[in-house]
Design an enzyme around this catalytic site. Sequence first.
Site, PDB file in Angstrom:
ATOM      1  N   ALA A  93      -0.025   5.285   1.305  1.00  0.00           N
ATOM      2  CA  ALA A  93      -0.142   6.117   2.514  1.00  0.00           C
ATOM      3  C   ALA A  93      -0.376   5.267   3.759  1.00  0.00           C
ATOM      4  O   ALA A  93      -1.300   4.459   3.811  1.00  0.00           O
ATOM      5  CB  ALA A  93      -1.259   7.128   2.355  1.00  0.00           C
ATOM      6  N   ALA A 151     -13.567   8.900  10.530  1.00  0.00           N
ATOM      7  CA  ALA A 151     -12.872   9.226   9.277  1.00  0.00           C
ATOM      8  C   ALA A 151     -11.856   8.159   8.898  1.00  0.00           C
ATOM      9  O   ALA A 151     -11.597   7.937   7.712  1.00  0.00           O
ATOM     10  CB  ALA A 151     -12.190  10.584   9.399  1.00  0.00           C
ATOM     11  N   ASP A 155      -1.795  -1.074   5.813  1.00  0.00           N
ATOM     12  CA  ASP A 155      -2.006  -0.525   7.159  1.00  0.00           C
ATOM     13  C   ASP A 155      -3.466  -0.369   7.521  1.00  0.00           C
ATOM     14  O   ASP A 155      -3.779   0.208   8.560  1.00  0.00           O
ATOM     15  CB  ASP A 155      -1.313   0.841   7.266  1.00  0.00           C
ATOM     16  CG  ASP A 155      -2.012   1.905   6.419  1.00  0.00           C
ATOM     17  OD1 ASP A 155      -2.440   2.923   6.997  1.00  0.00           O
ATOM     18  OD2 ASP A 155      -2.128   1.726   5.202  1.00  0.00           O
ATOM     19  N   ASP A 158       0.864  -1.175   0.000  1.00  0.00           N
ATOM     20  CA  ASP A 158       0.000   0.000   0.000  1.00  0.00           C
ATOM     21  C   ASP A 158       0.907   1.234   0.000  1.00  0.00           C
ATOM     22  O   ASP A 158       2.119   1.129   0.201  1.00  0.00           O
ATOM     23  CB  ASP A 158      -0.885  -0.029   1.247  1.00  0.00           C
ATOM     24  CG  ASP A 158      -1.648   1.257   1.445  1.00  0.00           C
ATOM     25  OD1 ASP A 158      -2.346   1.686   0.506  1.00  0.00           O
ATOM     26  OD2 ASP A 158      -1.533   1.860   2.529  1.00  0.00           O
ATOM     27  N   MET A 193     -10.583   3.772   5.791  1.00  0.00           N
ATOM     28  CA  MET A 193      -9.331   4.148   5.135  1.00  0.00           C
ATOM     29  C   MET A 193      -8.801   3.003   4.274  1.00  0.00           C
ATOM     30  O   MET A 193      -8.873   1.836   4.654  1.00  0.00           O
ATOM     31  CB  MET A 193      -8.289   4.551   6.176  1.00  0.00           C
ATOM     32  CG  MET A 193      -7.204   5.476   5.631  1.00  0.00           C
ATOM     33  SD  MET A 193      -7.820   7.134   5.218  1.00  0.00           S
ATOM     34  CE  MET A 193      -7.751   7.958   6.811  1.00  0.00           C
ATOM     35  N   ARG A 246     -10.471  -1.308  -3.457  1.00  0.00           N
ATOM     36  CA  ARG A 246     -10.557  -2.236  -2.333  1.00  0.00           C
ATOM     37  C   ARG A 246     -11.963  -2.250  -1.752  1.00  0.00           C
ATOM     38  O   ARG A 246     -12.641  -1.236  -1.803  1.00  0.00           O
ATOM     39  CB  ARG A 246      -9.572  -1.803  -1.221  1.00  0.00           C
ATOM     40  CG  ARG A 246      -8.121  -1.807  -1.665  1.00  0.00           C
ATOM     41  CD  ARG A 246      -7.281  -1.108  -0.622  1.00  0.00           C
ATOM     42  NE  ARG A 246      -5.893  -1.041  -1.061  1.00  0.00           N
ATOM     43  CZ  ARG A 246      -5.063  -0.070  -0.730  1.00  0.00           C
ATOM     44  NH1 ARG A 246      -5.484   0.932   0.030  1.00  0.00           N
ATOM     45  NH2 ARG A 246      -3.816  -0.080  -1.147  1.00  0.00           N
ATOM     46  N   LYS A 262     -11.462   7.005  -2.571  1.00  0.00           N
ATOM     47  CA  LYS A 262     -11.893   8.107  -1.708  1.00  0.00           C
ATOM     48  C   LYS A 262     -13.383   8.437  -1.844  1.00  0.00           C
ATOM     49  O   LYS A 262     -14.014   8.810  -0.857  1.00  0.00           O
ATOM     50  CB  LYS A 262     -11.022   9.343  -1.960  1.00  0.00           C
ATOM     51  CG  LYS A 262      -9.535   9.104  -1.713  1.00  0.00           C
ATOM     52  CD  LYS A 262      -9.272   8.350  -0.405  1.00  0.00           C
ATOM     53  CE  LYS A 262      -7.809   7.997  -0.240  1.00  0.00           C
ATOM     54  NZ  LYS A 262      -7.589   6.968   0.803  1.00  0.00           N
ATOM     55  N   HIS A 274     -14.976   5.903   0.222  1.00  0.00           N
ATOM     56  CA  HIS A 274     -14.703   6.215   1.624  1.00  0.00           C
ATOM     57  C   HIS A 274     -15.740   7.213   2.155  1.00  0.00           C
ATOM     58  O   HIS A 274     -16.330   7.004   3.226  1.00  0.00           O
ATOM     59  CB  HIS A 274     -13.282   6.804   1.719  1.00  0.00           C
ATOM     60  CG  HIS A 274     -12.806   7.065   3.107  1.00  0.00           C
ATOM     61  ND1 HIS A 274     -11.585   6.631   3.564  1.00  0.00           N
ATOM     62  CD2 HIS A 274     -13.360   7.717   4.156  1.00  0.00           C
ATOM     63  CE1 HIS A 274     -11.418   7.007   4.819  1.00  0.00           C
ATOM     64  NE2 HIS A 274     -12.494   7.676   5.200  1.00  0.00           N
TER      65      HIS A 274
END
Length: 264
Positions: A10, A41, A182, A8, A45, A156, A49, A52
Amino acid sequence: MIQAVIFDWAGTTVDYGCFAPLDVFLEVFKKKGIEVTHEEAREPMGMLKWDHINTMCQMERIAGLWKEMYGRYPEKKDVDMLYADFEPMLFSILRNYTTPIPGVLELVDRLRQAGIKIGSTTGYTAEMMAIVAPEAKKRGYAPDSLVTPTEMPAGRPYPWMCYQNAINLGVFPMKHVIKVGDTISDIREAVNAGAWAVGVIKGSSELGMTEREVLECDPDLLADRMEAVAKRFKEAGADYVIDSIGELDTLIPKINLRLAQKER
């Protein structure tokens, strides 16, 4: 044997703690009069986006606040509106969040010396990665393959980005690939792709702490927080959980042994 590692971006290889998108998610909802928490928020993750923001809008508390404010629950047009605010705000700060996480550059060197190829997936769009990838390259990190959700039918937790990395790198079957990330979305992506799923704790969005906060945190409190993250990764299907990204290659002999035993 393991032939490739798909990272990944970030929170895994750059942007310790995954703070670039977090601050923008908070701000775009605040502009609409909705105060969201860091936990809300961060929960989705790793997803594309737009997805998200859509997931956040469906959270019971946020949806309830939206109805109080606007007299109805959030709809697709509201997600589009929030995303329209989100994208330019993120673009304006992205290049400031491209520093490789400690241990990444050395790890990638070791993997390449071992003949292992380096892939990558992300929750960022291709346009966002057009900023992130060149900036990270200036700082020494450049994977052999980069696939964004923009290029795929979906991001994802679907496995498509992992499959495209395998095509780009010429690696098959997926049991010869490690996917490390992460977030819970990263783990689900790996599981769905049939790759080895590895979660990394320090620097992660799941832990949600800066490098300084990690260093200065009470050891017992930090251990408790890290244990909670490890538990979430394992519940999502992680094969392994590591404290720091630099430890990843210590898993490879163990995984290779397991692969060899399965093939006997």
